[in-house]
Design a protein around this motif. Sequence first.
Motif, short mmCIF file in Angstrom:
data_model
loop_
_atom_site.label_atom_id
_atom_site.label_comp_id
_atom_site.label_asym_id
_atom_site.label_seq_id
_atom_site.Cartn_x
_atom_site.Cartn_y
_atom_site.Cartn_z
N TRP A 1 -14.46 2.08 -10.87
CA TRP A 1 -14.04 0.68 -10.82
C TRP A 1 -14.87 -0.13 -9.83
O TRP A 1 -15.18 0.35 -8.73
CB TRP A 1 -12.58 0.58 -10.38
N LEU B 1 -14.31 -3.58 -7.78
CA LEU B 1 -13.26 -4.51 -7.40
C LEU B 1 -13.82 -5.53 -6.41
O LEU B 1 -14.42 -5.16 -5.40
CB LEU B 1 -12.09 -3.76 -6.75
N ILE C 1 -13.66 -1.62 -15.11
CA ILE C 1 -14.04 -0.20 -15.12
C ILE C 1 -15.36 -0.05 -15.87
O ILE C 1 -15.62 -0.77 -16.83
CB ILE C 1 -12.90 0.63 -15.79
N TRP D 1 -5.19 -2.38 -4.61
CA TRP D 1 -5.71 -2.14 -5.96
C TRP D 1 -6.64 -0.93 -5.95
O TRP D 1 -6.55 -0.06 -6.83
CB TRP D 1 -6.43 -3.39 -6.44
N ALA D 2 -7.51 -0.84 -4.95
CA ALA D 2 -8.41 0.30 -4.85
C ALA D 2 -7.63 1.61 -4.75
O ALA D 2 -7.98 2.62 -5.39
CB ALA D 2 -9.34 0.14 -3.65
N VAL E 1 -14.83 4.16 -6.80
CA VAL E 1 -14.51 2.75 -6.57
C VAL E 1 -15.59 2.15 -5.68
O VAL E 1 -15.97 2.74 -4.67
CB VAL E 1 -13.13 2.57 -5.89
N ARG F 1 -7.37 10.82 -8.56
CA ARG F 1 -8.68 11.42 -8.29
C ARG F 1 -8.63 12.23 -7.00
O ARG F 1 -8.13 11.76 -5.98
CB ARG F 1 -9.74 10.31 -8.17
N GLU G 1 -11.73 -3.35 -19.41
CA GLU G 1 -10.42 -3.55 -18.76
C GLU G 1 -10.52 -4.58 -17.62
O GLU G 1 -9.87 -4.44 -16.57
CB GLU G 1 -9.85 -2.22 -18.24
N GLU H 1 -5.58 6.94 -7.42
CA GLU H 1 -4.37 7.77 -7.39
C GLU H 1 -4.55 9.14 -8.04
O GLU H 1 -4.05 10.15 -7.55
CB GLU H 1 -3.20 7.03 -8.04
N GLN I 1 -4.70 2.23 -5.93
CA GLN I 1 -4.14 2.53 -7.25
C GLN I 1 -5.19 3.18 -8.15
O GLN I 1 -4.90 4.12 -8.88
CB GLN I 1 -3.61 1.26 -7.90
N CYS I 2 -6.41 2.67 -8.07
CA CYS I 2 -7.50 3.22 -8.89
C CYS I 2 -7.85 4.65 -8.49
O CYS I 2 -8.43 5.40 -9.29
CB CYS I 2 -8.73 2.33 -8.78
#
Length: 283
Positions: free
Chosen positions: A237, A239, A278, A108-109, A185, A116, A261, A114, A111-112
Amino acid sequence: MADEVTSPSTVAEALAAAVALGVDRLDAQLLLLHALGRAPHDRAWLLVHDTDAMSDAAWASLAAQLSRRLAGEPVAYLLGTKEFHGLDLQVDARVLVPRPDTETLVDWALQCLEDRNAPRVLDLGTGSGAIALALQHARPDAQVDAVDASADALAVAEANARRLGLPVRFAQAHWLDGAADGYAVIASNPPYIAANDPHLPALRHEPSSALVAGADGLNDIRQIVQNAPDHLAEGGWLLLEHGHDQAAAVRQLLESRGFAEVQSRDDLAGIQRCSGGIWRAVK
């Protein structure tokens, strides 16, 4: 116990003896490979060499490990290594054993991150370094920081980073105390087990400080959720990994603090294992 079993004469007999003692077959295979000086991923070797002679010395080594496993000690501690997100990490009783569930948090991290370039990432309560090292390995351009309150845990994490050649920056701190700001993140697998949880005795070999977080298991998560916005970049984000039945409670904490979100992610077993949101300073 294992040391009372007659020494088997072949590799196959040794494996059968281990399983007969009550050790899970996969665990028995891994420990047998270790006793024979083979790599843990070399299970196919056992099939090809099942009629090879089992020396008394190798059985003595295996028997000692089997006794410890039957007493509840994690296989990863007995082997000294654990695979996580494609990395072989060295682990011992100073840190929690990295779980496959936590790979959900890493994915998940990633993906967050991607879209940047050269993002800044913070891993809270790094333990063996599993999350931070996996993120750094997948994103060499990222600046990955990792903290832990335990000097012993940091020693394990730093050794893993050196061995893997990954430039994660480690610091000793209690959660976000003294942390920088501007992270894209912040990820954490904090303690989340309630103090009276009936599963705790089965985890007695792992450090309790990395497991237990108050009466409902959410004390550390509350603190992280409260303080994380001061350290996140706009649109960053947070997480969090949590227990199998805590997703709704963690989402509520995130929403109450003002995260947007807010959502949860399932682990491989289909259990809501991670929740996050977020941070937007401008509402």
